[in-house]
Design a protein around this motif. Structure first.
Motif, PDB file in Angstrom:
ATOM      1  N   GLY A  78      -9.685   7.268   2.618  1.00 37.08           N
ATOM      2  CA  GLY A  78      -9.025   6.837   1.447  1.00 37.08           C
ATOM      3  C   GLY A  78      -8.134   8.000   0.813  1.00 37.08           C
ATOM      4  N   VAL A  79      -7.827   7.834  -0.428  1.00 43.02           N
ATOM      5  CA  VAL A  79      -6.790   8.500  -1.146  1.00 43.02           C
ATOM      6  C   VAL A  79      -7.149   8.545  -2.671  1.00 43.02           C
ATOM      7  CG1 VAL A  79      -4.213   9.115  -1.601  1.00 43.02           C
ATOM      8  CG2 VAL A  79      -4.902   8.543   0.361  1.00 43.02           C
TER       9      VAL A  79
ATOM     10  N   CYS B 294       0.863  -1.337   0.077  1.00 45.04           N
ATOM     11  CA  CYS B 294       0.219   0.046  -0.026  1.00 45.04           C
ATOM     12  C   CYS B 294       0.887   1.255   0.055  1.00 45.04           C
ATOM     13  CB  CYS B 294      -0.924   0.005   1.306  1.00 45.04           C
ATOM     14  SG  CYS B 294      -2.254  -1.148   1.260  1.00 45.04           S
ATOM     15  N   ASP B 295       1.934   1.287   0.570  1.00 45.98           N
ATOM     16  CA  ASP B 295       2.826   2.152   0.768  1.00 45.98           C
ATOM     17  C   ASP B 295       3.222   2.591  -0.451  1.00 45.98           C
ATOM     18  OD1 ASP B 295       2.881   2.608   3.569  1.00 45.98           O
ATOM     19  OD2 ASP B 295       5.059   1.655   3.866  1.00 45.98           O
ATOM     20  N   ASN B 296       3.735   1.616  -1.311  1.00 52.10           N
ATOM     21  CA  ASN B 296       4.356   2.075  -2.862  1.00 52.10           C
ATOM     22  C   ASN B 296       3.004   2.413  -3.279  1.00 52.10           C
ATOM     23  OD1 ASN B 296       6.161   1.055  -5.136  1.00 52.10           O
ATOM     24  ND2 ASN B 296       4.428   0.009  -5.659  1.00 52.10           N
TER      25      ASN B 296
ATOM     26  N   ASN C 200      -8.522  -3.787  -7.352  1.00 52.73           N
ATOM     27  CA  ASN C 200      -7.315  -4.222  -6.665  1.00 52.73           C
ATOM     28  C   ASN C 200      -7.604  -4.774  -5.181  1.00 52.73           C
ATOM     29  OD1 ASN C 200      -4.911  -2.564  -8.446  1.00 52.73           O
ATOM     30  ND2 ASN C 200      -6.254  -3.757  -9.279  1.00 52.73           N
ATOM     31  N   ILE C 201      -7.338  -5.705  -4.901  1.00 54.51           N
ATOM     32  CA  ILE C 201      -7.720  -6.142  -3.320  1.00 54.51           C
ATOM     33  C   ILE C 201      -6.437  -6.956  -2.738  1.00 54.51           C
ATOM     34  CG2 ILE C 201      -9.012  -7.716  -1.691  1.00 54.51           C
ATOM     35  CD1 ILE C 201     -11.220  -7.659  -4.135  1.00 54.51           C
ATOM     36  N   VAL C 202      -5.955  -5.971  -1.755  1.00 57.08           N
ATOM     37  CA  VAL C 202      -4.764  -6.585  -1.112  1.00 57.08           C
ATOM     38  C   VAL C 202      -5.003  -7.481   0.313  1.00 57.08           C
ATOM     39  CG1 VAL C 202      -2.618  -5.747  -0.041  1.00 57.08           C
ATOM     40  CG2 VAL C 202      -3.780  -4.430  -1.792  1.00 57.08           C
ATOM     41  N   ARG C 203      -4.459  -8.801   0.218  1.00 57.61           N
ATOM     42  CA  ARG C 203      -4.783  -9.621   1.297  1.00 57.61           C
ATOM     43  C   ARG C 203      -3.639 -10.090   1.961  1.00 57.61           C
ATOM     44  NH1 ARG C 203      -8.129 -11.491  -2.901  1.00 57.61           N
ATOM     45  NH2 ARG C 203     -10.689 -11.446  -2.184  1.00 57.61           N
ATOM     46  N   PRO C 204      -3.444  -9.686   3.164  1.00 57.75           N
ATOM     47  CA  PRO C 204      -1.973 -10.365   3.968  1.00 57.75           C
ATOM     48  C   PRO C 204      -2.294 -11.563   4.248  1.00 57.75           C
ATOM     49  CG  PRO C 204      -3.563  -9.083   5.414  1.00 57.75           C
ATOM     50  CD  PRO C 204      -4.218  -9.028   3.954  1.00 57.75           C
ATOM     51  N   ILE C 205      -1.102 -12.433   3.731  1.00 58.83           N
ATOM     52  CA  ILE C 205      -1.115 -13.930   3.753  1.00 58.83           C
ATOM     53  C   ILE C 205      -0.354 -14.291   4.964  1.00 58.83           C
ATOM     54  CG2 ILE C 205      -0.571 -16.145   2.811  1.00 58.83           C
ATOM     55  CD1 ILE C 205      -2.725 -14.612   1.297  1.00 58.83           C
ATOM     56  N   ALA C 206       0.878 -13.640   5.424  1.00 62.78           N
ATOM     57  CA  ALA C 206       1.837 -13.726   6.207  1.00 62.78           C
ATOM     58  C   ALA C 206       2.421 -12.158   6.475  1.00 62.78           C
ATOM     59  CB  ALA C 206       2.809 -14.848   6.135  1.00 62.78           C
ATOM     60  N   PRO C 207       3.398 -12.358   7.515  1.00 66.99           N
ATOM     61  CA  PRO C 207       3.972 -10.729   7.891  1.00 66.99           C
ATOM     62  C   PRO C 207       4.969 -10.677   6.714  1.00 66.99           C
ATOM     63  CG  PRO C 207       4.209 -12.107   9.601  1.00 66.99           C
ATOM     64  CD  PRO C 207       3.694 -12.935   8.717  1.00 66.99           C
ATOM     65  N   ASP C 208       5.216 -11.354   5.818  1.00 64.48           N
ATOM     66  CA  ASP C 208       6.176 -11.254   4.495  1.00 64.48           C
ATOM     67  C   ASP C 208       5.533 -11.550   3.422  1.00 64.48           C
ATOM     68  OD1 ASP C 208       6.458 -13.773   5.131  1.00 64.48           O
ATOM     69  OD2 ASP C 208       8.610 -13.705   5.039  1.00 64.48           O
TER      70      ASP C 208
ATOM     71  N   LEU D 142      -8.883   2.854  -0.852  1.00 66.12           N
ATOM     72  CA  LEU D 142      -9.753   2.921   0.217  1.00 66.12           C
ATOM     73  C   LEU D 142      -9.310   2.146   1.430  1.00 66.12           C
ATOM     74  CD1 LEU D 142     -13.289   2.375  -1.899  1.00 66.12           C
ATOM     75  CD2 LEU D 142     -12.225   4.434  -1.276  1.00 66.12           C
ATOM     76  N   PHE D 143      -9.396   2.598   2.403  1.00 65.79           N
ATOM     77  CA  PHE D 143      -8.872   1.995   3.712  1.00 65.79           C
ATOM     78  C   PHE D 143      -9.640   0.781   4.074  1.00 65.79           C
ATOM     79  CE2 PHE D 143      -8.164   1.382   8.174  1.00 65.79           C
ATOM     80  CZ  PHE D 143      -6.741   1.459   8.363  1.00 65.79           C
ATOM     81  N   PRO D 144      -8.846  -0.268   4.252  1.00 62.77           N
ATOM     82  CA  PRO D 144      -7.332  -0.410   4.363  1.00 62.77           C
ATOM     83  C   PRO D 144      -6.633  -1.059   2.976  1.00 62.77           C
ATOM     84  CG  PRO D 144      -8.205  -2.422   5.635  1.00 62.77           C
ATOM     85  CD  PRO D 144      -9.395  -1.496   5.192  1.00 62.77           C
ATOM     86  N   ASN D 145      -7.532  -1.738   2.408  1.00 61.69           N
ATOM     87  CA  ASN D 145      -6.829  -2.727   1.578  1.00 61.69           C
ATOM     88  C   ASN D 145      -7.460  -2.996   0.070  1.00 61.69           C
ATOM     89  OD1 ASN D 145      -9.359  -4.012   1.995  1.00 61.69           O
ATOM     90  ND2 ASN D 145      -8.252  -6.209   1.851  1.00 61.69           N
ATOM     91  N   THR D 146      -8.130  -1.705  -0.434  1.00 60.44           N
ATOM     92  CA  THR D 146      -8.980  -1.849  -1.845  1.00 60.44           C
ATOM     93  C   THR D 146      -8.468  -0.636  -2.582  1.00 60.44           C
ATOM     94  OG1 THR D 146     -10.685  -2.794  -0.494  1.00 60.44           O
ATOM     95  CG2 THR D 146     -11.162  -1.931  -2.760  1.00 60.44           C
ATOM     96  N   MET D 147      -8.154  -0.916  -3.689  1.00 60.95           N
ATOM     97  CA  MET D 147      -7.987   0.034  -4.730  1.00 60.95           C
ATOM     98  C   MET D 147      -9.002  -0.138  -5.830  1.00 60.95           C
ATOM     99  SD  MET D 147      -4.786  -1.480  -3.781  1.00 60.95           S
ATOM    100  CE  MET D 147      -3.287  -0.727  -2.827  1.00 60.95           C
TER     101      MET D 147
END
Length: 231
Positions: free
Chosen positions: A101-102, A68-70, A151-159, A135-140
């Motif tokens: 959001g942004v 998300c930072d990127n 675009n949907i961002v899903r955490p799977i593990a810390p890395d 859109l906070f936290p994980n949707t573009m």
């Protein structure tokens, strides 16, 4: 039979032909989406057709927040995305903040593949090549003259992060033009950078730096939102 026998019901809402759900919504869907709808509500979203054949999933070896930072900072565009940089007017690329959001607004460098914006719209008379909404936290929601890339961002593990691209097509003839072209290449370029950042922050020499007031207002906004929720 009693209520505990039933499946749990999650908060759920629909905007046009897009469905949204949240485990713990902080606001009504209408309020969540209002800044975006006010800006691009003139688009015929109901006519967009989901293209499952070209939907794609990517695995990124990095923390989801770094991805998300990127997305939210504009520094890297001229250095990492040569093709995209040719299509947009980077000097007039802007970032706008709203409560949930942004918006990153990408004016076009040339006259190809731009929106036909109504004169009475906020951006009426401007040559815009893309609206990038996070859109906070994980949707573009990335709007291009050819349609929309969800675009949907899903955490799977810390890395490890899974990113899903779902295209919804409005005008197929513009699919390979302008800022909305070659999205797979742009994604691969982003992945390479984000994975390098993941390695970098694990270094014992890493320390936090300053935000750029010109190019990192979106990133700063994101970090403040996370910090507020971590209290």
């Amino acid at each position: 039979p009693c209520a505990s026998d039933n499946l749990a019901k999650l908060p759920f809402g629909v905007w046009e032909n897009l469905a949204f759900a949240s485990l713990s919504p902080e606001m009504p869907l209408e309020e969540y989406l209002k800044p975006m709808i006010d800006r691009i509500g003139w688009m015929p979203i109901r006519n967009f057709v989901r293209d499952d054949a070209r939907a794609t999933e990517y695995l990124v070896r990095a923390h989801w927040a770094l991805y998300c930072d990127n997305y939210l900072e504009g520094f890297h565009i001229p250095f990492i995305h040569a093709g995209l940089n040719e299509a947009i007017d980077y000097g007039n690329y802007t970032t706008e903040l709203f409560p949930a959001g942004v918006l990153q607004l990408a004016p076009a460098k040339g006259g190809e593949a731009v929106f036909d914006i109504p004169a009475d719209a906020v951006d009426g008379g401007r040559a815009i090549s893309a609206y990038y909404f996070w859109l906070f936290p994980n949707t573009m929601l990335n709007f291009y003259p050819w349609g929309l890339s969800v675009n949907i961002v899903r955490p799977i593990a810390p890395d490890l992060t899974k990113v899903t691209f779902i295209p919804c097509v409005w005008d197929e003839t513009k699919r390979d033009l302008g800022a909305g072209a070659a999205l797979d290449r742009v994604e691969r370029e982003d992945e390479a950078v984000v994975e390098l950042v993941q390695k970098g922050i694990r270094s014992r020499f890493y320390d936090r730096g300053r935000y750029s007031p010109a190019r990192e207002t979106g990133t700063h906004h994101f970090h403040r939102m996370i910090a507020e929720r971590m209290k």
